[in-house]
Design a protein around this motif. Structure first.
Motif, PDB file in Angstrom:
ATOM      1  N   GLU A 188      56.319  14.842  34.505  1.00  0.00           N
ATOM      2  CA  GLU A 188      57.257  14.853  33.378  1.00  0.00           C
ATOM      3  C   GLU A 188      56.578  15.319  32.090  1.00  0.00           C
ATOM      4  OE1 GLU A 188      60.493  14.492  33.429  1.00  0.00           O
ATOM      5  OE2 GLU A 188      60.407  14.204  35.605  1.00  0.00           O
ATOM      6  N   LYS A 189      55.338  14.919  31.897  1.00  0.00           N
ATOM      7  CA  LYS A 189      54.604  15.308  30.694  1.00  0.00           C
ATOM      8  C   LYS A 189      54.437  16.834  30.642  1.00  0.00           C
ATOM      9  CE  LYS A 189      50.298  14.185  28.314  1.00  0.00           C
ATOM     10  NZ  LYS A 189      49.028  13.455  28.406  1.00  0.00           N
ATOM     11  N   GLU A 227      57.886  18.467  29.945  1.00  0.00           N
ATOM     12  CA  GLU A 227      58.285  18.358  28.546  1.00  0.00           C
ATOM     13  C   GLU A 227      57.507  19.319  27.670  1.00  0.00           C
ATOM     14  OE1 GLU A 227      57.824  14.309  27.375  1.00  0.00           O
ATOM     15  OE2 GLU A 227      59.282  13.587  28.852  1.00  0.00           O
ATOM     16  N   GLY A 281      65.717  22.855  26.250  1.00  0.00           N
ATOM     17  CA  GLY A 281      65.500  22.221  27.550  1.00  0.00           C
ATOM     18  C   GLY A 281      65.278  23.193  28.690  1.00  0.00           C
ATOM     19  N   SER A 340      58.747  23.166  28.132  1.00  0.00           N
ATOM     20  CA  SER A 340      60.181  23.447  28.057  1.00  0.00           C
ATOM     21  C   SER A 340      60.498  23.903  26.637  1.00  0.00           C
ATOM     22  CB  SER A 340      60.998  22.202  28.380  1.00  0.00           C
ATOM     23  OG  SER A 340      60.804  21.830  29.723  1.00  0.00           O
TER      24      SER A 340
END
Length: 152
Positions: free
Chosen positions: A37-38, A41, A48, A44
């Motif tokens: 996830e890091k 993020e 998003g 992106s």
């Protein structure tokens, strides 16, 4: 008496290392592209949507696995490759046979320091030079000594 020089451990181990690197990169990029996830993020855009780094990490693992499979197939196909110094000729492959009487010169100047020697031979009127390296074939020193003894 024939002397054989099989594919060297250096060559086989290099392919194994390349295969391992491709697999590690595929797993790493796959993890970063889909599960971290890091990383997602960080890579992106503001709306998003993924940027080019994230897209590369999501799309490249199959290609790395494909390269690893191709390298493994090549390693499997060449596992029995060898040079044979026979009584009458040097057999490099089924298609490449060099009779000792066609060999004009063997340049072994760099064999002790760099591990290769050059064979210059006549092939139907044209002069061909072939480089044989101990990084590709093991037991090449015995083949070289045998060839020099046969030619002398």
């Amino acid at each position: 008496m024939a002397i054989e020089a099989p594919l060297s451990k250096h060559k086989k181990n290099s392919f194994k290392i390349y295969i391992a690197i491709c697999i590690v990169l595929a797993v790493w990029f796959w993890y970063d592209g889909y599960f971290s996830e890091k990383f997602r993020e960080k890579n992106s855009n503001a709306d998003g949507s993924p940027n080019s780094t994230l897209i590369f990490n999501q799309k490249s693992p199959p290609f790395f696995i494909g390269v690893a499979v191709l390298l493994g197939a090549y390693l499997f196909a060449t596992r029995n490759k060898k040079i044979i110094a026979d009584e009458n000729e040097l057999i490099i492959s089924d298609k490449e046979r060099i009779p000792y009487d066609s060999i004009q010169k063997i340049d072994k100047t760099h064999f002790d320091s760099k591990g290769f020697f050059l064979i210059t031979y006549d092939n139907g009127g044209s002069e061909i030079s072939r480089k044989l390296s101990d990084k590709t074939y093991g037991n090449l020193a015995a083949v070289l000594d045998y060839m020099v003894a046969k030619i002398s």
